[in-house]
Design a protein around this motif. Structure first.
Motif, PDB file in Angstrom:
ATOM      1  N   ALA A 274      -0.744  -8.666  -4.528  1.00 40.71           N
ATOM      2  CA  ALA A 274      -2.089  -8.418  -3.988  1.00 40.71           C
ATOM      3  C   ALA A 274      -2.897  -9.706  -3.784  1.00 40.71           C
ATOM      4  CB  ALA A 274      -2.856  -7.437  -4.884  1.00 40.71           C
TER       5      ALA A 274
ATOM      6  N   ASP B 238       1.342 -17.574   8.300  1.00 37.02           N
ATOM      7  CA  ASP B 238       0.933 -16.757   9.452  1.00 37.02           C
ATOM      8  C   ASP B 238      -0.334 -17.319  10.095  1.00 37.02           C
ATOM      9  OD1 ASP B 238       3.026 -14.976   9.083  1.00 37.02           O
ATOM     10  OD2 ASP B 238       1.881 -13.790   7.642  1.00 37.02           O
TER      11      ASP B 238
ATOM     12  N   HIS C 294      -6.102  -4.855   4.373  1.00 27.82           N
ATOM     13  CA  HIS C 294      -4.684  -4.925   4.749  1.00 27.82           C
ATOM     14  C   HIS C 294      -3.980  -6.043   3.953  1.00 27.82           C
ATOM     15  CE1 HIS C 294      -1.149  -4.738   7.433  1.00 27.82           C
ATOM     16  NE2 HIS C 294      -1.153  -6.063   7.325  1.00 27.82           N
ATOM     17  N   ALA C 295      -4.658  -7.183   3.848  1.00 31.29           N
ATOM     18  CA  ALA C 295      -4.077  -8.316   3.117  1.00 31.29           C
ATOM     19  C   ALA C 295      -3.869  -7.962   1.642  1.00 31.29           C
ATOM     20  CB  ALA C 295      -4.969  -9.549   3.253  1.00 31.29           C
TER      21      ALA C 295
ATOM     22  N   ARG D 154      -3.346  -5.088   0.408  1.00 29.37           N
ATOM     23  CA  ARG D 154      -2.290  -4.089   0.254  1.00 29.37           C
ATOM     24  C   ARG D 154      -0.907  -4.618   0.582  1.00 29.37           C
ATOM     25  NH1 ARG D 154      -6.170   0.680   2.113  1.00 29.37           N
ATOM     26  NH2 ARG D 154      -7.162   0.862   0.066  1.00 29.37           N
ATOM     27  N   THR D 155      -0.815  -5.674   1.375  1.00 29.45           N
ATOM     28  CA  THR D 155       0.517  -6.113   1.807  1.00 29.45           C
ATOM     29  C   THR D 155       0.989  -7.415   1.164  1.00 29.45           C
ATOM     30  OG1 THR D 155      -0.506  -7.173   3.723  1.00 29.45           O
ATOM     31  CG2 THR D 155       0.391  -4.968   4.063  1.00 29.45           C
ATOM     32  N   LEU D 156       0.077  -8.239   0.664  1.00 28.91           N
ATOM     33  CA  LEU D 156       0.519  -9.516   0.077  1.00 28.91           C
ATOM     34  C   LEU D 156       1.242  -9.277  -1.243  1.00 28.91           C
ATOM     35  CD1 LEU D 156      -2.365 -12.129   0.459  1.00 28.91           C
ATOM     36  CD2 LEU D 156      -0.188 -12.067   1.655  1.00 28.91           C
TER      37      LEU D 156
ATOM     38  N   SER E 235      -7.663  -5.881  -7.484  1.00 24.93           N
ATOM     39  CA  SER E 235      -7.736  -5.485  -6.072  1.00 24.93           C
ATOM     40  C   SER E 235      -8.825  -4.441  -5.871  1.00 24.93           C
ATOM     41  CB  SER E 235      -6.400  -4.921  -5.590  1.00 24.93           C
ATOM     42  OG  SER E 235      -5.423  -5.923  -5.590  1.00 24.93           O
TER      43      SER E 235
ATOM     44  N   HIS F 251      -4.325 -12.016   9.902  1.00 27.38           N
ATOM     45  CA  HIS F 251      -4.104 -10.656  10.387  1.00 27.38           C
ATOM     46  C   HIS F 251      -5.073 -10.320  11.518  1.00 27.38           C
ATOM     47  CE1 HIS F 251      -2.596  -6.610  10.189  1.00 27.38           C
ATOM     48  NE2 HIS F 251      -3.813  -6.130  10.052  1.00 27.38           N
TER      49      HIS F 251
END
Lengths: 479, 479
Positions: free
Chosen positions: A141, A153, A133-134, A136-138, B128, A357
């Protein structure tokens, strides 16, 4: 959280066993009888027995029913307060430590020496999901530098959990680090200069001595009680006498003694360091792994002046290999940040985001509950096995959390010899001598109960117990 | 690798421009004519012009053809050898550095101050993929501690690439670290004690001074030539005189001067440190980012006694946020390992495995080729713009690799004032004063050409050039 009904019933039976109303070897009522007597369902009655069985207090015998097999009364004595020689020692790094911890590439060795969680107890799949998830969302990347103070966070999540130990942190109080050793390194560097004296527990985690040496610090070992931690009266006199600049203590379930400093002692410790205006580096790495009903507080809970530098990580409870740790350095925050910048620029981006997360989804609390339960059970089973297999004069601690038991054997047994003998049988223990800079604890050892209970563990402890017994016989024969 | 045909043609035209056979403003032959004259295809002729255009030497004018716009001859002078005051200075951390590098959360600032690769130049998606591969293939998904020395595949890959700089490493020579700063910290700690004197280049990377301070070290700054690096004659006399315990030098494309130490100097430097039996910590973090035909060697290439501790990372060329670095600490390996253990136990598991996987597939070499080309082009364009926009007495370095230009302005211009003025216009530069512990380089600045060339960059450099011009006028008016 109120106890389950089965647990209440189990607790009552446990008390009867402890008071020897039910004696070892006694047959217990059948599940059906228990259910009728207590007015509980059959399945609750079964659960109560299952619980007692996992705790090692009763055992089922085929086609016969349950029998009491152990009483908490039977547990061996606790070790006495650990009193080191009262002098400042120059730190010298021990080859022994390297030998015990880092010359063991052999996977077949049964490592009672390792106080780290085994894979099986860690939420691998879920954490991997958080890592993906990290990725894909940061932004980019996660290729970019994280900010110096650390992932916002993650800092927010850490601040949020401070409520459990009575803290009222904000994200701005927290600095992330590359594991807890990095946090300790930064904090020790921030509050001392080479040549300074620091206070450690005795016995203490061997890594703390080595860290002190590498920073050119001298160490005073403070007598420590296996139940309530460092001797505060001694400490208060020692601070001016030895010009102590900082204390580095593990206040909750310290390693290797497992002591838990009571709240009033924590308050008193904060008063003492404030009186002399010195820093307390509080390593709380085992604080979340309590067996009781409540998360213990920290000295940081009572720190109003910012003299406490709280250090922690996710290495003992979530993912050693992620190297995600943190510190709340109080009034030393700017200095810690500058040192972090100088030594590492920033901590790795992706692992911080993944842990953040994982925490956001409440998964961490759920995982910790499971892990605490498992460790508590393991602690009880290991203790019982030691009681059964080791000579009668063995003393064993009663940790209320963490990973380790501290054993004090007959003074005639040298545990480094025991270490070498056990290693030949592919069993590794941690000899007491490596937890001090002084010539002490040569008859002590640390046993980690991190590995889930199994026949192999049982056999391993039996082997060590036999070794001790035969060493003792030999020593007596030599007299 | 032989040059492409288009490049050979382009090189010939570049030489004509340099010799002013083709003067600035001259029209060049049409693509069709060039093709006929040189006996090359139309597309090759076009590629040759395109190459020269990207280098900023010619420009297309609509409906008219190509014109010469710049000659390498026109480039400004090089700065002279940088001669610091010849004394040992106590390190004091500068607030200036914090201000320049770490108080800039504003994304709209144009950061000529930042010598790090922008996302756009990094292979985010492919890396990634390598990370996800690592999560899926590592035991326990990478939750466990990596071995102390580091991921074996990564160490093997690093050893394999040592052939490029004439090394013959084996995986056993390499220790992985949490980025290059961590490698430098471990190596400096391994070879010095607090109070010792170390030698740095002058000017040198400000982080090196801060690191030295945090380890309680004193610094002697060695005069450094922008072309060939530290003054070895000076160094040889200084070592016994100032009791220098170790040198920390960036031998390839050092920051901020960009000097490249020739092979014979590297050999000589190794001879000198061997003569006095002191350590050389060689930071080679820019070594892979060369513009020439060949990867430069290192001092490690010539090190037979293990006195050179080579340090490097993937932060400047692959993924700053992964914090994956390494060192080849020669005869100090055991000490470095012990320090690594004390300060961090081990480096994070997943990032090491991901980088190893990325390297195994030859992707790194491919990526580096692209990145070197891009940086070289950017270096040329930035230099031309500075030539155009800055006062005539500006001196600029000619780096053969790396990320940065070093500018020496008229002595009457104070670049910290320039920094403050530029920041008001949302442009950040690095003033020369932060690259020394002495009162020097106040008229110098560092410009990073890491950001791809664009109108915004062009405008930014124009703005800084104008600021310098007006500061200079003001200074002259004041006289």
């Amino acid at each position: 959280m109120a106890d389950h009904l089965y647990q209440q019933v189990a607790d009552r039976i446990e008390q009867l066993i402890e008071k020897e109303v039910i004696k070892i070897g006694d047959k217990l009522p059948s599940v059906r009888t228990l259910s009728k007597e207590q007015g509980i369902s059959l399945s609750t009655a079964f659960q109560a027995y299952y619980h007692l069985e996992r705790k090692g207090l009763i055992e089922p015998r085929p086609k016969s029913g349950y029998y009491a097999r152990f009483s908490p009364r039977k547990l061996p004595d606790m070790p006495k307060i650990c009193a080191p020689v009262k002098k400042v020692a120059d730190v010298s790094v021990s080859e022994m430590i390297t030998q015990v911890f880092y010359d063991m590439p052999d996977d077949r060795i049964l490592r009672f020496s390792l106080a780290a969680p085994p894979d099986s107890i860690l939420p691998g799949a879920r954490l991997s999901k958080a890592m993906i998830h990290a990725i894909r969302t940061l932004p980019a990347a996660g290729l970019n530098y994280e900010s110096l103070q650390g992932n916002i966070d993650l800092r927010r999540q850490i601040a949020r959990t401070s409520i459990h130990w009575g803290g009222t942190l904000s994200e701005d109080d927290v600095v992330t680090t590359t594991g807890c050793m990095d946090a300790l390194t930064l904090c020790l560097s921030a509050v001392t200069s080479p040549g300074d004296v620091i206070a450690l527990e005795s016995p203490a985690y061997c890594g703390a001595f080595q860290l002190a040496e590498s920073l050119g610090l001298k160490v005073l070992e403070v007598p420590t009680n296996p139940v309530c931690g460092v001797d505060l009266k001694y400490l208060e006199q020692a601070i001016p006498r030895f010009k102590i600049k900082a204390c580095l203590f593990v206040t909750n379930f310290n390693n290797p003694l497992g002591s838990l400093m009571p709240d009033e002692n924590k308050r008193e410790l904060v008063r003492i360091i404030n009186k002399y205006d010195i820093a307390l580096i509080e390593d709380d790495i085992y604080g979340d792994l309590y067996f009781g009903k409540q998360r213990p507080t920290t000295c940081k809970t009572y720190d109003t002046r910012g003299n406490v530098l709280l250090c922690n990580s996710f290495s003992k409870s979530l993912a050693p290999g992620y190297r995600v740790g943190w510190t709340v350095p109080g009034r030393f925050k700017e200095k810690v940040l500058r040192l972090k910048l100088n030594h590492s620029i920033s901590s790795a981006t992706l692992p911080q985001a993944a842990v953040a997360h994982f925490l956001e989804n409440g998964r961490y609390e759920h995982h910790l509950r499971k892990m605490r339960k498992a460790l508590h059970m393991q602690c009880l089973r290991y203790t019982q096995a030691i009681t059964e297999y080791f000579p009668e004069d063995t003393c064993v601690t009663r940790p209320q959390g963490g990973f380790v038991l501290w054993l004090e054997l007959n003074p005639r047994v040298n545990t480094f010899e025991l270490y070498e003998l056990a290693l030949k049988r592919k069993i590794s223990i941690a000899p007491g001598r490596i937890f001090t800079l002084q010539e002490r604890y040569a008859n002590c050892l640390r046993i980690s109960y991190a590995m889930p209970w199994s026949k192999k563990i049982d056999d391993g402890l039996k082997t060590v117990g036999k070794l001790v017994t035969s060493m003792l016989k030999e020593a007596e024969g030599a007299n």
